[in-house]
Design a protein around this motif. Structure first.
Motif, PDB file in Angstrom:
ATOM      1  N   ALA A   1      27.873  54.151  60.141  1.00 13.37           N
ATOM      2  CA  ALA A   1      27.213  55.371  59.675  1.00 13.37           C
ATOM      3  C   ALA A   1      28.150  56.127  58.751  1.00 13.37           C
ATOM      4  O   ALA A   1      29.373  56.157  58.951  1.00 13.37           O
ATOM      5  CB  ALA A   1      26.813  56.249  60.859  1.00 13.37           C
ATOM      6  N   GLY A   2      27.566  56.737  57.704  1.00 12.19           N
ATOM      7  CA  GLY A   2      28.396  57.492  56.789  1.00 12.19           C
ATOM      8  C   GLY A   2      27.594  58.478  55.967  1.00 12.19           C
ATOM      9  O   GLY A   2      26.375  58.363  55.846  1.00 12.19           O
ATOM     10  N   ILE A   3      28.254  59.431  55.407  1.00 14.15           N
ATOM     11  CA  ILE A   3      27.658  60.412  54.488  1.00 14.15           C
ATOM     12  C   ILE A   3      28.403  60.298  53.184  1.00 14.15           C
ATOM     13  O   ILE A   3      29.628  60.476  53.134  1.00 14.15           O
ATOM     14  CB  ILE A   3      27.740  61.840  55.049  1.00 14.15           C
ATOM     15  CG1 ILE A   3      26.999  61.938  56.393  1.00 14.15           C
ATOM     16  CG2 ILE A   3      27.166  62.844  54.065  1.00 14.15           C
ATOM     17  CD1 ILE A   3      27.154  63.273  57.088  1.00 14.15           C
ATOM     18  N   LEU A   4      27.673  60.019  52.108  1.00 13.26           N
ATOM     19  CA  LEU A   4      28.288  59.756  50.816  1.00 13.26           C
ATOM     20  C   LEU A   4      27.624  60.637  49.763  1.00 13.26           C
ATOM     21  O   LEU A   4      26.410  60.692  49.663  1.00 13.26           O
ATOM     22  CB  LEU A   4      28.122  58.274  50.446  1.00 13.26           C
ATOM     23  CG  LEU A   4      28.710  57.843  49.106  1.00 13.26           C
ATOM     24  CD1 LEU A   4      30.237  57.928  49.145  1.00 13.26           C
ATOM     25  CD2 LEU A   4      28.250  56.415  48.782  1.00 13.26           C
ATOM     26  N   THR A   5      28.444  61.359  48.988  1.00  7.03           N
ATOM     27  CA  THR A   5      27.901  62.167  47.881  1.00  7.03           C
ATOM     28  C   THR A   5      28.199  61.524  46.529  1.00  7.03           C
ATOM     29  O   THR A   5      27.774  62.026  45.502  1.00  7.03           O
ATOM     30  CB  THR A   5      28.492  63.592  47.909  1.00  7.03           C
ATOM     31  OG1 THR A   5      29.905  63.516  47.705  1.00  7.03           O
ATOM     32  CG2 THR A   5      28.194  64.280  49.226  1.00  7.03           C
ATOM     33  N   LYS A   6      28.927  60.435  46.528  1.00 11.82           N
ATOM     34  CA  LYS A   6      29.212  59.706  45.292  1.00 11.82           C
ATOM     35  C   LYS A   6      28.040  58.760  44.964  1.00 11.82           C
ATOM     36  O   LYS A   6      27.206  58.465  45.817  1.00 11.82           O
ATOM     37  CB  LYS A   6      30.483  58.875  45.435  1.00 11.82           C
ATOM     38  CG  LYS A   6      31.739  59.658  45.743  1.00 11.82           C
ATOM     39  CD  LYS A   6      32.894  58.692  45.921  1.00 11.82           C
ATOM     40  CE  LYS A   6      34.175  59.419  46.274  1.00 11.82           C
ATOM     41  NZ  LYS A   6      35.294  58.485  46.475  1.00 11.82           N
ATOM     42  N   ASN A   7      28.031  58.289  43.734  1.00 12.24           N
ATOM     43  CA  ASN A   7      27.103  57.199  43.407  1.00 12.24           C
ATOM     44  C   ASN A   7      27.567  55.940  44.130  1.00 12.24           C
ATOM     45  O   ASN A   7      28.733  55.559  44.034  1.00 12.24           O
ATOM     46  CB  ASN A   7      27.065  56.956  41.899  1.00 12.24           C
ATOM     47  CG  ASN A   7      26.422  58.121  41.169  1.00 12.24           C
ATOM     48  OD1 ASN A   7      25.515  58.753  41.701  1.00 12.24           O
ATOM     49  ND2 ASN A   7      26.889  58.386  39.955  1.00 12.24           N
ATOM     50  N   LYS A   8      26.628  55.262  44.824  1.00 13.16           N
ATOM     51  CA  LYS A   8      27.019  54.093  45.599  1.00 13.16           C
ATOM     52  C   LYS A   8      27.292  52.924  44.663  1.00 13.16           C
ATOM     53  O   LYS A   8      26.430  52.496  43.919  1.00 13.16           O
ATOM     54  CB  LYS A   8      25.914  53.722  46.589  1.00 13.16           C
ATOM     55  CG  LYS A   8      26.319  52.598  47.535  1.00 13.16           C
ATOM     56  CD  LYS A   8      25.249  52.363  48.577  1.00 13.16           C
ATOM     57  CE  LYS A   8      25.674  51.246  49.518  1.00 13.16           C
ATOM     58  NZ  LYS A   8      24.654  50.962  50.537  1.00 13.16           N
TER      59      LYS A   8
ATOM     60  N   VAL B   1      31.750  58.010  58.638  1.00 17.30           N
ATOM     61  CA  VAL B   1      32.560  57.992  57.432  1.00 17.30           C
ATOM     62  C   VAL B   1      32.035  59.052  56.480  1.00 17.30           C
ATOM     63  O   VAL B   1      30.839  59.100  56.179  1.00 17.30           O
ATOM     64  CB  VAL B   1      32.540  56.607  56.762  1.00 17.30           C
ATOM     65  CG1 VAL B   1      33.381  56.626  55.489  1.00 17.30           C
ATOM     66  CG2 VAL B   1      33.031  55.538  57.727  1.00 17.30           C
ATOM     67  N   LEU B   2      32.931  59.923  56.020  1.00 17.43           N
ATOM     68  CA  LEU B   2      32.582  60.966  55.057  1.00 17.43           C
ATOM     69  C   LEU B   2      33.295  60.655  53.762  1.00 17.43           C
ATOM     70  O   LEU B   2      34.502  60.430  53.750  1.00 17.43           O
ATOM     71  CB  LEU B   2      33.008  62.347  55.572  1.00 17.43           C
ATOM     72  CG  LEU B   2      32.466  62.757  56.950  1.00 17.43           C
ATOM     73  CD1 LEU B   2      33.050  64.106  57.364  1.00 17.43           C
ATOM     74  CD2 LEU B   2      30.951  62.818  56.927  1.00 17.43           C
ATOM     75  N   ASP B   3      32.563  60.677  52.655  1.00 17.81           N
ATOM     76  CA  ASP B   3      33.168  60.307  51.379  1.00 17.81           C
ATOM     77  C   ASP B   3      32.559  61.172  50.283  1.00 17.81           C
ATOM     78  O   ASP B   3      31.348  61.135  50.052  1.00 17.81           O
ATOM     79  CB  ASP B   3      32.940  58.829  51.096  1.00 17.81           C
ATOM     80  CG  ASP B   3      33.861  58.310  49.990  1.00 17.81           C
ATOM     81  OD1 ASP B   3      34.534  59.156  49.359  1.00 17.81           O
ATOM     82  OD2 ASP B   3      33.903  57.082  49.798  1.00 17.81           O
ATOM     83  N   SER B   4      33.414  61.981  49.636  1.00 20.75           N
ATOM     84  CA  SER B   4      32.930  62.844  48.558  1.00 20.75           C
ATOM     85  C   SER B   4      34.102  63.240  47.690  1.00 20.75           C
ATOM     86  O   SER B   4      35.229  63.375  48.166  1.00 20.75           O
ATOM     87  CB  SER B   4      32.250  64.095  49.124  1.00 20.75           C
ATOM     88  OG  SER B   4      31.876  64.982  48.094  1.00 20.75           O
ATOM     89  N   ASN B   5      33.834  63.391  46.395  1.00 26.33           N
ATOM     90  CA  ASN B   5      34.875  63.912  45.506  1.00 26.33           C
ATOM     91  C   ASN B   5      34.518  65.283  44.952  1.00 26.33           C
ATOM     92  O   ASN B   5      35.226  65.827  44.117  1.00 26.33           O
ATOM     93  CB  ASN B   5      35.180  62.937  44.380  1.00 26.33           C
ATOM     94  CG  ASN B   5      33.944  62.605  43.565  1.00 26.33           C
ATOM     95  OD1 ASN B   5      32.873  63.179  43.764  1.00 26.33           O
ATOM     96  ND2 ASN B   5      34.080  61.646  42.646  1.00 26.33           N
ATOM     97  N   THR B   6      33.393  65.848  45.422  1.00 26.73           N
ATOM     98  CA  THR B   6      32.984  67.164  44.937  1.00 26.73           C
ATOM     99  C   THR B   6      32.604  68.113  46.064  1.00 26.73           C
ATOM    100  O   THR B   6      32.404  69.296  45.828  1.00 26.73           O
ATOM    101  CB  THR B   6      31.771  67.050  43.990  1.00 26.73           C
ATOM    102  OG1 THR B   6      30.681  66.435  44.685  1.00 26.73           O
ATOM    103  CG2 THR B   6      32.121  66.242  42.750  1.00 26.73           C
TER     104      THR B   6
END
Length: 478
Positions: free
Chosen positions: A394-401, A416-421
C-alpha cells in the motif's frame, strides 16, 4: 574685655571662580560672635553679663549661644569680668578664681561654658584652632566639647600652657541637630585671667547620602541636607569632581566622585571638602547572552553562554539556574559571577534554564532566559538487512507513476508515502485523552505534550510495560 569669640566659621561660596582649592586661613572675615564683660559693673563683678555679642558678625543671630556661665555645680570656682591694666592699656578680662592647679578635665565640675544648638539645616561646624590675645602669667586650662545630645565629652586640649597670640590646633565636628557646650576647665594657679580667647573652625557641607544614582544625570545638591547659604560675602556652594581643583560649572552631573565646598569671596578661599559623594549609573543589558535555545545529547557539554553586554557603573553578575522557564525563581549558582557562564552537561533527558542578574548599588536587571535541551542519544545504526524481504502493498503517491512495480519495490513497508511537492500531515489534538476509541498503531500530534504520539494498545508485544499513548523519541530500537 575684648570679644570672647567662638568663631565657628561658615565659608559659603561666592561668585568669583578660584581654580585652586585653597583652604581659608584664620580670621578671613569669619567673626561669628563674642562674649563681652560689661565694663560698667562694679570691679570685680559677680554678675559678669557675659552675653553673646553679634556685632560685626555676618551670620547674625541664626545660631543661639548662651551666656558664658559658670557651671552651677562648681564647688571652688568663681567667675567675674573686670577691667585690668596691662602695659598701660585697660583690658576687660575674664577672671577665674578659686581653681585647683592640675585638675584634669571631666574629672570635676569646675568649668565655665557656653552652649549652642546647631540647627538641623546647617552645615557641619568643624573646629580647627584656639587662640588667646592675652593671658595671665600662670594661666593654664583644658578645653573640651560636651555633646549634650549624646552625653559625650571630648577633650581637645589638656592642661595647656598658652602663649599670647599663638594658635593651637584642635579638631572637632559639631553636627547639625545637636546641642553642645564649649567648656573651659581652668587648671592654673588662682586667680587666672584670659583676654579674648577665640575658637576658629569651618563649615563642611552636610551630606545626606554619600551614594546617589544618575539616570542619566543627577543634581548633586540632592545629596545635601541643606544648600541654603547666608549671603555676602558667602554667596555660593561649589562642587568639585574627583581630585580636580576647578569647580564644576553645574551641579547636574553623571557618574563619578564629587565633593562640595563653601567659597569665601572676601578671602578668595574654600572650606574643607564634604564627604565624598559617589554618583552611580543604574545598570542595563544592551546585548543579551547567547546561544539560546540549544539542544544537546545527554552527556554532551553545552556551548558557553556569552555575548552579554551590560551598561551602567561597575556592574556585577550573578547566574541562576531554574527548572521552569522564568527569570525570577532560579537558584543561585555559587561562583558564577562573571559575564559568561558554561552550563554543565546532564545525564538525563530534560530542559535546564539559565539567566543572569546584573546589579550595582542603584539597580538590578535580569537577562532573558536561556534554554538548554538535553535529548536521548540518536540511533545511527545501519538498518537490519537480514530479516524478511516483504513487498510493500500500500502506498500514497503524488508523483506521476513511472515505475510499474511501485510500491512493491519498497521492501518491508506497511505504508509507503512518496511526494516531491507535498508534506505528510497527521492529525493533531489538544490532548490524546480526547480520543474516545484509540486504535493500536494510531499516530497523532499532541499539542499539550508537544510531541508525536503512538498508541501502543493495552498489551504490546515489545516493551509490554509501555502501554497506551507514548511520545515517539529518537532512539535505537534494539
Amino acid at each position: 574685655m575684648k570679644n570672647f569669640i567662638y568663631c565657628l566659621l561658615f565659608f559659603i561660596c561666592g561668585s568669583a571662580i578660584v581654580s585652586a582649592q585653597t583652604q581659608c586661613p584664620i580670621g578671613t572675615g569669619t567673626y561669628l560672635l563674642g562674649f563681652n564683660g560689661d565694663a560698667n559693673v562694679p570691679n570685680p563683678s559677680t554678675a559678669p553679663h557675659l552675653k553673646p555679642d553679634y556685632t560685626g558678625s555676618w551670620l547674625g543671630n541664626s545660631l543661639s549661644f548662651s551666656d558664658l556661665t559658670k557651671n552651677s555645680a562648681a564647688t571652688n570656682l568663681t567667675l567675674t569680668a573686670e577691667i585690668v591694666t596691662v602695659s598701660t592699656q585697660q583690658r576687660t578680662v575674664i577672671r577665674v578664681t578659686g581653681t585647683t592647679a592640675g585638675v584634669a578635665p571631666t574629672s570635676g565640675n569646675n568649668y565655665i561654658y557656653t552652649q549652642v544648638t546647631i540647627p538641623a539645616g546647617n552645615p557641619i561646624l568643624q573646629l580647627s584652632q584656639y587662640k588667646a590675645n592675652y593671658v595671665s602669667t600662670a594661666f593654664r586650662f583644658s578645653l573640651t566639647i560636651f555633646d549634650v545630645t549624646s552625653g559625650t565629652e571630648t577633650i581637645l586640649l589638656t592642661d595647656q600652657s598658652f602663649t599670647v597670640n599663638t594658635t593651637y590646633p584642635i579638631s572637632y565636628k559639631m553636627l547639625p541637630g545637636r546641642t553642645y557646650q564649649v567648656r573651659i576647665y581652668p587648671t592654673g594657679a588662682s586667680p587666672v585671667q584670659l583676654d579674648n580667647p577665640e575658637l576658629y573652625g569651618y563649615p563642611v557641607s552636610n551630606v545626606r547620602a554619600t551614594a546617589i544614582c544618575a539616570n542619566p544625570t543627577v543634581d548633586l545638591n540632592s545629596s545635601l541636607i541643606n544648600t541654603v547659604v547666608p549671603g555676602a560675602p558667602f554667596a555660593s556652594l561649589r562642587w568639585f569632581s574627583g581630585s580636580s581643583t576647578t569647580p564644576l560649572a553645574s551641579s547636574v552631573v553623571g557618574p563619578g566622585t564629587y565633593t562640595a565646598r563653601y567659597y569665601n569671596t572676601a578671602g578668595n578661599c574654600y572650606s574643607p571638602a564634604s564627604a565624598v559623594v559617589t554618583v552611580t549609573q543604574p545598570v542595563g543589558i544592551t546585548t543579551q547572552p547567547s546561544p539560546t535555545p540549544q539542544t544537546r545529547v545527554v552527556g554532551e557539554v553545552p556551548t558557553a553562554l556569552t555575548g552579554l553586554v551590560a551598561s551602567g557603573t561597575s556592574p556585577t553578575y550573578q547566574w541562576y539556574s531554574n527548572t521552569t522557564n522564568n527569570n525570577t525563581t532560579g537558584v543561585l549558582i555559587s561562583g558564577a559571577t562573571s559575564s559568561t557562564y558554561s552550563p554543565p552537561t546532564k545525564a538525563t533527558v530534560g530542559t535546564d534554564y539559565y539567566y543572569v542578574v546584573v546589579s550595582n548599588s542603584c539597580s538590578s536587571v535580569a537577562s532573558n532566559v536561556m534554554t538548554v535541551n538535553f535529548i536521548a542519544k540518536v540511533c545511527m545504526k545501519v538498518g537490519n538487512s537480514g530479516g524478511q524481504n516483504l513487498d510493500s502493498n500500500a502506498g500514497i503517491l503524488t508523483k506521476n507513476k513511472t515505475r510499474n512495480n511501485w510500491p512493491t519495490e519498497v521492501r518491508n513497508g506497511y505504508l509507503v508515502l512518496d511526494s516531491n511537492t507535498k508534506g505528510f500531515v497527521i492529525s493533531y489534538v489538544d490532548n490524546v485523552n480526547q480520543i474516545v476509541n484509540p486504535i493500536k498503531g494510531m499516530m497523532v500530534y499532541d499539542t499539550s505534550a508537544q510531541c508525536v504520539k503512538l498508541y501502543r494498545g493495552t498489551s504490546p508485544t515489545i516493551n509490554s510495560t509501555k502501554t497506551g499513548w507514548s511520545c515517539i523519541a529518537k532512539a535505537c530500537n534494539d
